[in-house]
Scaffold this active site. Structure first.
Site, short mmCIF file in Angstrom:
data_model
loop_
_atom_site.label_atom_id
_atom_site.label_comp_id
_atom_site.label_asym_id
_atom_site.label_seq_id
_atom_site.Cartn_x
_atom_site.Cartn_y
_atom_site.Cartn_z
N SER A 90 0.89 -1.54 -0.25
CA SER A 90 -0.12 -0.03 -0.03
C SER A 90 0.63 1.22 0.08
CB SER A 90 -0.37 0.03 1.27
OG SER A 90 -1.11 1.38 1.40
N TYR A 104 -1.89 0.15 10.22
CA TYR A 104 -2.12 -0.65 9.02
C TYR A 104 -0.75 -0.43 7.78
CZ TYR A 104 -3.75 -1.33 4.18
OH TYR A 104 -4.04 -1.58 2.67
#
Length: 352
Positions: A196, A224
């Site tokens: 990501s 995250y």
């Protein structure tokens, strides 16, 4: 206040990326099927000895939905031996049945379903043990499965690891390590991990991996990004270790940011997909499929490692990934949790 401004920084980075992703990926076919066909032609024209997709054995984690589902489907339809490594094996079997019904009767899809729950390290070990008993080469491992829990307090798995860190980093790292002997049996093994852009603004918070931290010092949103950062650093370190022992080895570790994708990992993102800015899961799978199948990635790898973005082009990574001491720290912490010796790769390659 520090966490607040960090969130703002990450959100801004993601928002800017999201606004331009369709523009920068406009050269790609909208369909992952068409992209795979182009890759097949390109590989055949430029690399006479490249493997056909039908020769590949591929394990895809989280293959019952989102990017993983489309990735598994495209390779299965191309004739590869695809192992759907999933927690919900009933759903996976139903999907496999549906795919088989979509093809001509004379075409047999080589799809297999195996149970894998990344929230349980014992499940990962059981999966790996069952696979390794076959003593088969594994051409491609796609670490796709992941979770995103932005607004939740720090929560631990039964293994004592923060949930996002376990599913996005610890469990995939254990799976990778345990399947490494099988990967090394292949002529051109490749590991692809779905990453990501959030990793770029992330920090390494080792103390929060498996220890309780103060509530105001924990952010599920930032964790995250951190989980994606350390997974990338671990993968880069693994590539370095393999290439140090086997300098000319055709061993590839690739992290890929698939863009802003409307999947069930993030309900808000799924809703935002209606704006047209976000990719569908099928569109999001294109960059993963490219990194898994293209022979052209060889030109951009350094010491066996590369990072790609949604436009199927190399992209920049966090400066922390170039910090040797930081990577070593992440490697050691990970191996400690996995209960694997730090020199595992050295011993493994030394015996080959």
């Amino acid at each position: 206040m520090e966490i607040f401004w960090k969130r703002v920084q990450v959100i801004w980075s993601i928002a800017v990326d999201l606004c331009f992703q369709r523009f920068y990926s406009r050269h790609l076919p909208s369909s992952p099927t068409d992209l795979l066909k182009l890759l097949h032609v390109s590989n055949s024209n430029n690399h006479n000895h490249s493997k056909q997709f039908s020769d590949l054995t591929i394990i895809v984690t989280g293959a019952t939905s989102g990017i993983g589902l489309h990735t598994a489907r495209e390779f299965a339809m191309a004739g590869a031996h695809v192992v759907m490594a999933c927690r919900n094996i009933t759903a996976a079997n139903n999907i496999a049945i549906k795919w088989r019904e979509e093809v001509d009767n004379d075409k047999m899809l080589n799809i297999e379903v195996m149970e894998l729950d990344l929230l349980s390290l014992s499940s990962v070990r059981s999966f790996a043990e069952a696979w390794m008993q076959r003593a088969l080469p594994l051409d491609l491992l796609i670490n796709n499965a992941g979770i995103y829990k932005p607004g939740e307090p720090q929560t631990f798995s039964k293994d004592g690891v923060e949930l996002q860190m376990q599913v996005n980093h610890i469990a995939p790292s254990l799976l990778t390590m345990l399947l490494l002997p099988s990967l090394l049996r292949a002529s051109s093994p490749r590991i692809v991990s779905v990453s990501s852009i959030a990793h770029r603004e992330a920090t390494i918070e080792l103390e929060s991996w498996n220890s309780k931290v103060e509530q105001d010092k924990f952010s599920g949103f930032l964790t995250y990004g951190s989980s994606k950062l350390v997974q990338l650093m671990f993968l880069k370190t693994l590539a370095d270790k393999v290439m140090q022992q086997k300098e000319n080895a055709d061993f590839k570790c690739i992290a890929v940011h698939p863009g802003g994708v409307g999947t069930n990992i993030d309900p808000m993102a799924y809703i935002a997909a209606s704006t047209g800015l976000m990719f569908t899961p099928a569109e999001g799978s294109r960059s993963v499929i490219f990194c898994a199948a293209s022979e052209d990635v060889n030109e951009s790898l350094y010491n066996g490692f590369g990072y790609y973005s949604y436009d199927c082009k190399p992209d920049r990574i966090s400066p922390l990934a170039y910090d040797t001491d930081a990577c070593c720290m992440v490697w050691q912490k990970t191996m400690e949790i996995l209960r694997i010796d730090n020199n595992y790769v050295l011993h493994l390659l030394g015996n080959n």
